[in-house]
Design a protein around this motif. Sequence first.
Motif, PDB file in Angstrom:
ATOM      1  N   GLU A   2       5.866   4.638  -7.406  1.00  0.00           N
ATOM      2  CA  GLU A   2       6.262   4.230  -5.955  1.00  0.00           C
ATOM      3  C   GLU A   2       5.018   3.954  -4.955  1.00  0.00           C
ATOM      4  O   GLU A   2       3.907   4.835  -5.038  1.00  0.00           O
ATOM      5  N   THR A   3       4.704   2.862  -4.348  1.00  0.00           N
ATOM      6  CA  THR A   3       3.540   2.560  -3.758  1.00  0.00           C
ATOM      7  C   THR A   3       3.442   3.379  -2.498  1.00  0.00           C
ATOM      8  O   THR A   3       4.541   3.529  -1.773  1.00  0.00           O
ATOM      9  N   GLU A   4       2.409   4.160  -1.912  1.00  0.00           N
ATOM     10  CA  GLU A   4       2.388   4.631  -0.765  1.00  0.00           C
ATOM     11  C   GLU A   4       2.589   3.800   0.516  1.00  0.00           C
ATOM     12  O   GLU A   4       1.948   2.699   0.347  1.00  0.00           O
ATOM     13  N   GLN A   5       3.294   4.169   1.326  1.00  0.00           N
ATOM     14  CA  GLN A   5       3.454   3.540   2.611  1.00  0.00           C
ATOM     15  C   GLN A   5       2.809   3.818   3.821  1.00  0.00           C
ATOM     16  O   GLN A   5       2.935   4.955   4.151  1.00  0.00           O
ATOM     17  N   PRO A   6       2.520   2.802   4.811  1.00  0.00           N
ATOM     18  CA  PRO A   6       1.920   3.431   5.926  1.00  0.00           C
ATOM     19  C   PRO A   6       2.806   4.296   6.789  1.00  0.00           C
ATOM     20  O   PRO A   6       4.082   3.820   7.121  1.00  0.00           O
ATOM     21  N   LYS A   7       2.253   5.461   7.352  1.00  0.00           N
ATOM     22  CA  LYS A   7       3.404   6.248   8.083  1.00  0.00           C
ATOM     23  C   LYS A   7       3.496   5.551   9.515  1.00  0.00           C
ATOM     24  O   LYS A   7       2.241   5.346  10.019  1.00  0.00           O
ATOM     25  N   ILE A   8       4.615   5.396  10.240  1.00  0.00           N
ATOM     26  CA  ILE A   8       4.527   4.964  11.572  1.00  0.00           C
ATOM     27  C   ILE A   8       4.732   6.234  12.612  1.00  0.00           C
ATOM     28  O   ILE A   8       3.923   6.073  13.420  1.00  0.00           O
ATOM     29  N   VAL A 113      -4.806 -10.422  -2.088  1.00  0.00           N
ATOM     30  CA  VAL A 113      -5.104 -10.324  -0.883  1.00  0.00           C
ATOM     31  C   VAL A 113      -4.097  -9.304  -0.217  1.00  0.00           C
ATOM     32  O   VAL A 113      -4.440  -8.448   0.423  1.00  0.00           O
ATOM     33  N   ALA A 114      -2.715  -9.538  -0.433  1.00  0.00           N
ATOM     34  CA  ALA A 114      -1.687  -8.692  -0.033  1.00  0.00           C
ATOM     35  C   ALA A 114      -1.729  -7.192  -0.596  1.00  0.00           C
ATOM     36  O   ALA A 114      -1.555  -6.391   0.257  1.00  0.00           O
ATOM     37  N   GLU A 115      -2.282  -7.024  -1.576  1.00  0.00           N
ATOM     38  CA  GLU A 115      -2.479  -5.614  -2.165  1.00  0.00           C
ATOM     39  C   GLU A 115      -3.478  -4.952  -1.510  1.00  0.00           C
ATOM     40  O   GLU A 115      -3.449  -3.823  -1.091  1.00  0.00           O
ATOM     41  N   ASN A 116      -4.674  -5.600  -1.374  1.00  0.00           N
ATOM     42  CA  ASN A 116      -5.712  -5.209  -0.476  1.00  0.00           C
ATOM     43  C   ASN A 116      -5.679  -4.702   0.840  1.00  0.00           C
ATOM     44  O   ASN A 116      -5.727  -3.721   1.511  1.00  0.00           O
ATOM     45  N   ARG A 117      -4.871  -5.799   1.347  1.00  0.00           N
ATOM     46  CA  ARG A 117      -4.465  -5.761   2.801  1.00  0.00           C
ATOM     47  C   ARG A 117      -3.249  -4.452   3.110  1.00  0.00           C
ATOM     48  O   ARG A 117      -3.583  -3.479   3.995  1.00  0.00           O
ATOM     49  N   HIS A 118      -2.517  -4.009   1.957  1.00  0.00           N
ATOM     50  CA  HIS A 118      -1.464  -3.011   2.182  1.00  0.00           C
ATOM     51  C   HIS A 118      -2.341  -1.623   1.955  1.00  0.00           C
ATOM     52  O   HIS A 118      -2.085  -0.790   2.705  1.00  0.00           O
ATOM     53  N   LEU A 120      -5.566  -1.059   2.853  1.00  0.00           N
ATOM     54  CA  LEU A 120      -6.278  -0.760   4.053  1.00  0.00           C
ATOM     55  C   LEU A 120      -5.379  -0.377   5.268  1.00  0.00           C
ATOM     56  O   LEU A 120      -5.838   0.611   5.813  1.00  0.00           O
ATOM     57  N   GLU A 121      -4.220  -0.898   5.342  1.00  0.00           N
ATOM     58  CA  GLU A 121      -3.303  -0.452   6.258  1.00  0.00           C
ATOM     59  C   GLU A 121      -2.744   0.974   5.958  1.00  0.00           C
ATOM     60  O   GLU A 121      -2.466   1.676   6.900  1.00  0.00           O
ATOM     61  N   VAL A 122      -2.602   1.222   4.808  1.00  0.00           N
ATOM     62  CA  VAL A 122      -2.176   2.645   4.323  1.00  0.00           C
ATOM     63  C   VAL A 122      -3.251   3.745   4.949  1.00  0.00           C
ATOM     64  O   VAL A 122      -3.085   4.740   5.512  1.00  0.00           O
ATOM     65  N   ALA A 123      -4.602   3.446   4.462  1.00  0.00           N
ATOM     66  CA  ALA A 123      -5.622   4.341   4.906  1.00  0.00           C
ATOM     67  C   ALA A 123      -5.749   4.233   6.424  1.00  0.00           C
ATOM     68  O   ALA A 123      -5.833   5.378   7.015  1.00  0.00           O
ATOM     69  N   ILE A 124      -5.537   3.266   7.254  1.00  0.00           N
ATOM     70  CA  ILE A 124      -5.577   3.057   8.643  1.00  0.00           C
ATOM     71  C   ILE A 124      -4.612   4.034   9.143  1.00  0.00           C
ATOM     72  O   ILE A 124      -4.767   4.655  10.209  1.00  0.00           O
ATOM     73  N   SER A 125      -3.353   3.746   8.831  1.00  0.00           N
ATOM     74  CA  SER A 125      -2.128   4.638   9.255  1.00  0.00           C
ATOM     75  C   SER A 125      -2.046   6.176   8.780  1.00  0.00           C
ATOM     76  O   SER A 125      -1.457   6.951   9.911  1.00  0.00           O
ATOM     77  N   ASN A 126      -2.341   6.300   8.027  1.00  0.00           N
ATOM     78  CA  ASN A 126      -2.193   7.579   7.265  1.00  0.00           C
ATOM     79  C   ASN A 126      -3.396   8.571   7.103  1.00  0.00           C
ATOM     80  O   ASN A 126      -3.176   9.685   6.947  1.00  0.00           O
ATOM     81  N   LEU A 127      -4.508   8.171   7.230  1.00  0.00           N
ATOM     82  CA  LEU A 127      -5.681   9.071   6.909  1.00  0.00           C
ATOM     83  C   LEU A 127      -5.666  10.227   8.056  1.00  0.00           C
ATOM     84  O   LEU A 127      -5.812  11.517   7.463  1.00  0.00           O
ATOM     85  N   ASN A 128      -5.565   9.857   9.052  1.00  0.00           N
ATOM     86  CA  ASN A 128      -5.811  10.909  10.186  1.00  0.00           C
ATOM     87  C   ASN A 128      -4.479  11.867  10.565  1.00  0.00           C
ATOM     88  O   ASN A 128      -4.828  13.080  10.455  1.00  0.00           O
ATOM     89  N   GLU A 129      -3.314  11.418   9.952  1.00  0.00           N
ATOM     90  CA  GLU A 129      -2.150  11.939   9.983  1.00  0.00           C
ATOM     91  C   GLU A 129      -2.256  12.901   8.863  1.00  0.00           C
ATOM     92  O   GLU A 129      -1.848  14.143   8.740  1.00  0.00           O
ATOM     93  N   ASN A 130      -2.624  12.538   7.717  1.00  0.00           N
ATOM     94  CA  ASN A 130      -2.810  13.402   6.525  1.00  0.00           C
ATOM     95  C   ASN A 130      -3.708  14.399   6.646  1.00  0.00           C
ATOM     96  O   ASN A 130      -3.516  15.605   6.094  1.00  0.00           O
ATOM     97  N   TYR A 131      -4.837  14.204   7.609  1.00  0.00           N
ATOM     98  CA  TYR A 131      -5.978  15.207   7.773  1.00  0.00           C
ATOM     99  C   TYR A 131      -5.077  16.133   8.310  1.00  0.00           C
ATOM    100  O   TYR A 131      -5.592  17.490   8.154  1.00  0.00           O
ATOM    101  N   HIS A 132      -4.730  15.870   9.655  1.00  0.00           N
ATOM    102  CA  HIS A 132      -3.687  17.082  10.277  1.00  0.00           C
ATOM    103  C   HIS A 132      -2.634  17.903   9.624  1.00  0.00           C
ATOM    104  O   HIS A 132      -2.980  18.933   9.520  1.00  0.00           O
TER     105      HIS A 132
END
Length: 326
Positions: A2-8, A113-118, A120-132
């Motif tokens: 399963e592909t990781e999804q951006p956390k909202i 293109v779609a895979e790379n966008r996904h 990057l969006e996962v990293a932008i949405s999840n990195l800080n949340e995962n850190y905390h």
Amino acid sequence: METEQPKIYHHHTPRQYLLPWADADERIAWLGYGKIQRSGLTVVGGENDFYKLKELTIPDIDCLKVLIDGLPVEAGRENHRRFLEMYVLPTQLKARFEQRVAENGEVMDEAHVAENRHMLEVAISNLNENYHAAIERSFWPYLELIKRRDFSWYEDAPQAREFFHAIFVQYFRTKAVKERVCQKGNVLFDDMERVWDVLSYILAVEAGRSFFCSRRDFQIVVLDNDTQVPFITSDQPIINRLTEGGGWDVPDKMELYYPLSPTKAMLFLEKSTPTAGINQNVSIDDAHRYNMMMLDHSGLRVFSNSEEYLKFLKQCIDAKGSNSLQ
């Protein structure tokens, strides 16, 4: 796989922390917005995209570097620089990638293109949340030890360092602190909200380092509450008991009050603070006084295991004509 999804939805008040106030179905009573409700822990204490990485400007980054360079400890400065680099990397990569797509889109594979966008969006949405979330996971065992009055870890430097880092990350991560900071004028940054994720990290590390170094001048006191008035908590669960709520004036001193459950709370006090007047087995009046202090420091909500007590608090707010939690 399963592909990781951006956390909202991002929790700025950790779900794990609120569990002692929740019922068996993980629903918790709260007072806010002028009303009392009961909600699931997955939908309280947070908001959409709270920790989503902000796209910092070049002046933002330059000013953060100036701030970091002025800090006293070189090892700390280097860690702050690495965090800043980590924080800006995903948004910078996204900007460069979108520029490349704009220039060469007609010859690029759409699926690639779609895979790379996904990603990057996962990293932008999840990195800080995962850190905390990772920091919070390391923090919970210390709270359980404190509830049992086991302070053996306090003299162990690696454990004490981890504790002080985590407690100040939790102190600065909240929406209440963020909003109060953003209301203050600042000569370095034209948009405090945009740089706050990085700035709050720097403040948490520096505060944690300071208290770690002076930890032998402080003591932890555990409060027991067997009364009919349970300890409440809020979306600003760690507060400086020496300051009034709602403001952001820099305090001369800092002593922490931190409810751990409806029946347990922690005080972090200077050893020179007289403790003769502090009842470790609190009375009803003590419990209500601590609860009013928590109410005054809250942002949007206070939480309890008792809807009846929240109704009483609401009556107190209405009688005072206070705008708190309205």
